[in-house]
Design an enzyme around this catalytic site. Structure first.
Site, mmCIF file in Angstrom:
data_model
loop_
_atom_site.group_PDB
_atom_site.id
_atom_site.type_symbol
_atom_site.label_atom_id
_atom_site.label_comp_id
_atom_site.label_asym_id
_atom_site.label_seq_id
_atom_site.Cartn_x
_atom_site.Cartn_y
_atom_site.Cartn_z
ATOM 1 N N ARG A 43 62.595 -29.581 -49.596
ATOM 2 C CA ARG A 43 62.335 -30.457 -50.556
ATOM 3 C C ARG A 43 63.717 -30.630 -51.574
ATOM 4 N NH1 ARG A 43 57.457 -31.410 -53.756
ATOM 5 N NH2 ARG A 43 56.538 -29.427 -52.817
ATOM 6 N N GLU A 68 75.702 -24.872 -49.283
ATOM 7 C CA GLU A 68 76.789 -24.519 -48.267
ATOM 8 C C GLU A 68 76.598 -25.211 -47.041
ATOM 9 O OE1 GLU A 68 77.611 -19.733 -49.104
ATOM 10 O OE2 GLU A 68 75.508 -20.289 -49.770
ATOM 11 N N GLY A 74 82.608 -21.859 -58.450
ATOM 12 C CA GLY A 74 82.670 -20.402 -57.923
ATOM 13 C C GLY A 74 82.943 -20.323 -56.480
HETATM 14 MO MO1 MOS Z 1 78.403 -18.343 -52.062
HETATM 15 S S1 MOS Z 1 79.792 -18.031 -50.735
HETATM 16 O O1 MOS Z 1 77.177 -17.403 -51.076
HETATM 17 O O2 MOS Z 1 78.644 -17.395 -53.367
#
Ligand code: MOS
Length: 738
Positions: A628, A705, A239
């Site tokens: 964790r 991310e 995604g």
């Molecule tokens: Mo992600 S870019 O927070 O779907």
């Protein structure tokens, strides 16, 4: 929490289903009577549709309907979201205005995909052209204030007096950086199948990052109560942000299904994914830094622009990181938007942080060079011991340990300060580094756990697994908490028929869902213990609650492990078909007292052939402090994947639009270059042990991310170290080094 299962490198529980083709993705469903829709797209960047000739398409074999702005039903609900920042206006053929090249202007429905595709080619459209704005840099004069995400405050921050500190600083750097438009390119294209039943309920097989989020939006757009709408998305083939928000094709397939009274499948082609869904917007960023002679930052100013569409505001919040990353008394950041005739941009993996760290961490490297200082040392000197933007303590921060471990592992101290000083024959060698960071969020979720009489269990939460390993870590969480082998547990996700789960966005799924599963499994466990204690026939009868433990599907006495019985024995004797537990979790107000982020550091080696301008990344060491870690294997994959995403951004990925017509010219994987295996060396990922008591009860931070942030800067910094050339314009293609 003890850890028999948590943290272990458990194989993906859905791995076998995927490799055997049993995990059905959205487009792989075939409800009876299903037909196919194909979108016709505008061929001009701005204008009005004057007339459409659809008769040939309508007469074409197998065609059931041709929808155009003329006969498309008006959806009053679509306007309810207009003006809310971030959400794209769905160009669902509500009027004849064309705002970008590739906008849907007609939809052809036919009995087969091939017949629909052929008929779509027969639609003739006549436009009145209008002048389009396509060049961001030529339109800077018309820039407007940036907007916040989901109606929140716009980006931008001021503390101290950056202008004054910049003008009096002994050492100062100033540079402008550019990042291009990029597309997510998940392996699985966007796809949906819409199916209405006779009672007016809608079932939607879709590929998205959150079924409840999608349903909430669609329910408003369609004016349909949520209980009449089921969204199913159990498997998602990537995604990265482009499947977070609804795009036009979803509404179009739903309206087509209504028009023809049959289930309608609509799958975007790879080429259409460059125009019909969102993208990372182009940015132009100016960074000014000032420091004293010892390298202490005295001022930061970071300003710039990102592109958005004519009607919608999406901001790539590239200055957010600058506000919090280093200790500095004088900081000013601000952003503006430039409206262009493109589709609406959207979140793309570390939206803002990926582009912002490229500019900011490149500028840090430029400052280190001006100071004749080691770039890692510069970052250590300016380490922020607490959040300099909000003045809060960090919930936890292991950045100094990431620097230490990464530098040691990489051999950073052997780096020579001078660019162009390290060589292997004719090949120039460069070593660069950068800091990585991403905020740690969580949302709300509910989970249900059902322990069956046969000793197996089902756990449900309508969260999304984008291919990251969410099924696996949630299974581990349930297994650990209840005391049951992971193989005995089936996790169910991605369906609005299940308890509410979050949008898989902002790297927050694991931190959001795990506490709900933990609570649900604890609920089951507590009920089992109480049943056993009260049952005269149970070997555990008469024990105190605290003296009953559970492991491997069995309850036993703390004092005597042999004294006990299996869950199945207990349920069988009680004649119970199942025992159910529920858990709800939401961020606690106490968590707001702290500033919560994951931090890390990348150390990257490049080899540059100056005669050809080619850059090969030859070594990567990445150290992360990210709370964790629930699964050593999938977590490593998440960070490696994030780093590879950053390599693409650094070296290969760039969406180019025709400057006259605004059509994407790089609309396939032959022209839009994502890194392939040959571009990626072994990535040495290390997680620093981090026990965070403040971020949330389980100490979990996101890892989806943070791996991408800082990578492009580390590569650009390594290229500078190798060649003495500072590339301030991504991607670093060979023409920029010749
Ligand atoms: Mo992600 S870019 O927070 O779907």
């Amino acid at each position: 929490m003890s850890s028999k299962v948590i943290g272990k490198p458990v194989d993906r529980v859905d791995g076998k289903l995927k490799v055997t083709g049993k995990a059905l993705y959205a487009a792989e469903h075939n409800p009876p009577g299903m037909v196919h829709a194909v979108i016709v797209q505008s061929t001009v960047p701005r204008g009005s549709v004057l007339r459409m000739q659809t008769s040939e398409a309508e007469k074409s074999p197998g065609v059931l309907a041709v929808l155009t702005p003329k006969n498309m039903p008006k959806l009053a609900g679509l306007e309810q979201y207009a003006g809310v920042s971030v959400l794209p206006r769905l160009t669902a053929m509500q009027d004849s205005e064309v705002l970008f090249n590739g906008q849907p202007i007609a939809l052809v429905v036919a009995d087969t995909f091939e017949r629909a595709t052929h008929a779509a080619s027969l639609v003739r459209t006549f436009y009145m052209d209008k002048p389009a704005t396509l060049d961001m840099e030529a339109a800077l004069g018309r820039a407007e204030a940036a907007v916040g995400v989901f109606g929140g405050p716009p980006p931008g921050h001021t503390r101290g007096d950056a202008a004054a500190a910049l003008s009096s600083a002994p050492v100062r750097v100033e540079a402008t950086y550019r990042t291009p438009t990029e597309h997510h390119n998940p392996m699985e294209p966007h796809a949906c199948i819409a199916s209405w039943d006779e009672a007016g309920s809608l079932t939607l097989y879709d590929t998205n990052q959150g079924v409840y989020f999608m349903r909430q939006f669609l329910s408003v757009a369609l004016g349909l109560p949520p209980d009449k709408l089921r969204v199913i998305s159990p498997y998602v083939g990537g995604g990265f942000g482009c499947k977070a928000l609804p795009w036009s094709h979803v509404i179009l397939s739903i309206m087509a299904a209504k028009a023809v009274g049959k289930p309608v499948k609509l799958v975007l082609t790879r080429r259409q994914m460059f125009s019909l869904v969102g993208f990372r917007p182009r940015t132009l960023q100016k960074v000014e830094l000032a420091a004293n002679a010892q390298g202490k930052l005295t001022a930061i100013r970071h300003t710039g622009y990102s592109e958005t569409s004519e009607k919608d505001g999406f901001t790539e919040t590239f200055t957010n990181v600058t506000n919090m990353l280093y200790a500095c008394p004088n900081v000013t950041t601000s952003q503006q938007l430039v409206r262009l005739n493109t589709g609406t941009p959207t979140f793309m993996r570390a939206p803002g942080e990926a582009t912002g760290t490229y500019a900011f961490e490149s500028a840090l490297d430029e400052l280190a060079h001006a100071l004749k200082m080691d770039p890692l040392e510069l970052r250590r000197i300016n380490h922020a011991d607490k959040d300099p933007e909000h003045g809060k303590e960090w919930s936890s921060k292991s950045l100094l340990e990431c620097y230490r471990w990464g530098a040691e592992r990489f051999g950073w101290k052997k780096r020579s300060l001078q660019p162009r000083s390290m060589k292997d024959g004719d090949i120039l060698i460069g070593w660069g580094m950068a800091t990585a960071t991403f905020p740690a969020f969580r949302q709300q979720a509910s989970a249900l756990m059902k322990l069956m009489a046969d000793g197996t269990a089902v756990v449900q939460c309508a969260a999304a697994d984008l291919g990251t390993g969410a099924y696996t870590v949630f299974t581990q969480m349930a297994a650990e908490t209840l005391g049951l082998a992971p193989e005995k547990i089936r996790m169910e996700m991605g369906d609005t028929a299940l308890p509410p789960g979050p949008l898989a966005g902002g790297s927050s799924s694991t931190a959001t869902v795990s506490p709900a599963i933990h609570a649900a499994a604890n609920d089951v466990r507590g009920k089992l213990v109480k049943l056993a204690m009260a049952d005269k026939a149970s070997p555990l009868h008469g024990l105190a609650e605290k003296d009953v433990l559970a492991e491997d599907g069995r309850l036993f006495s703390r004092q005597d492990k042999a004294r006990g019985e299996t869950f199945a024995q207990l349920l069988g004797r009680q004649k119970l078909p199942h025992v159910e537990g529920k858990g709800d979790a939401a961020p606690a107000p106490s968590e707001q007292k702290y500033s919560a982020h994951a931090f890390g550091a990348h150390f990257i080696e490049v080899r540059v052939d100056e005669a050809l301008g080619t850059v090969r990344v030859s070594r990567i060491v990445t150290a992360m402090g990210a709370g964790r870690i629930l699964n050593a294997k999938t977590a490593r994959s998440q960070i490696s994947g994030g780093v590879i995403f950053g390599l693409g951004m650094a070296l290969t990925e760039e969406t180019l639009r025709d400057p006259r017509m605004g059509r994407v010219m790089t609309a396939d994987l032959a022209e839009y270059h994502v890194p392939v295996h040959a571009d990626v060396p072994d990535i040495d990922v290390h997680f620093v042990e981090e026990n965070d008591p403040h971020v949330n009860p389980l100490g979990i931070k996101g890892i989806g991310e943070v791996g991408t942030t800082g990578v492009a800067a580390a590569v650009a910094n390594a290229v500078f170290h190798a060649t003495g050339k500072r590339v301030r314009d991504l991607p670093i293609t060979l023409d920029k080094l010749l």
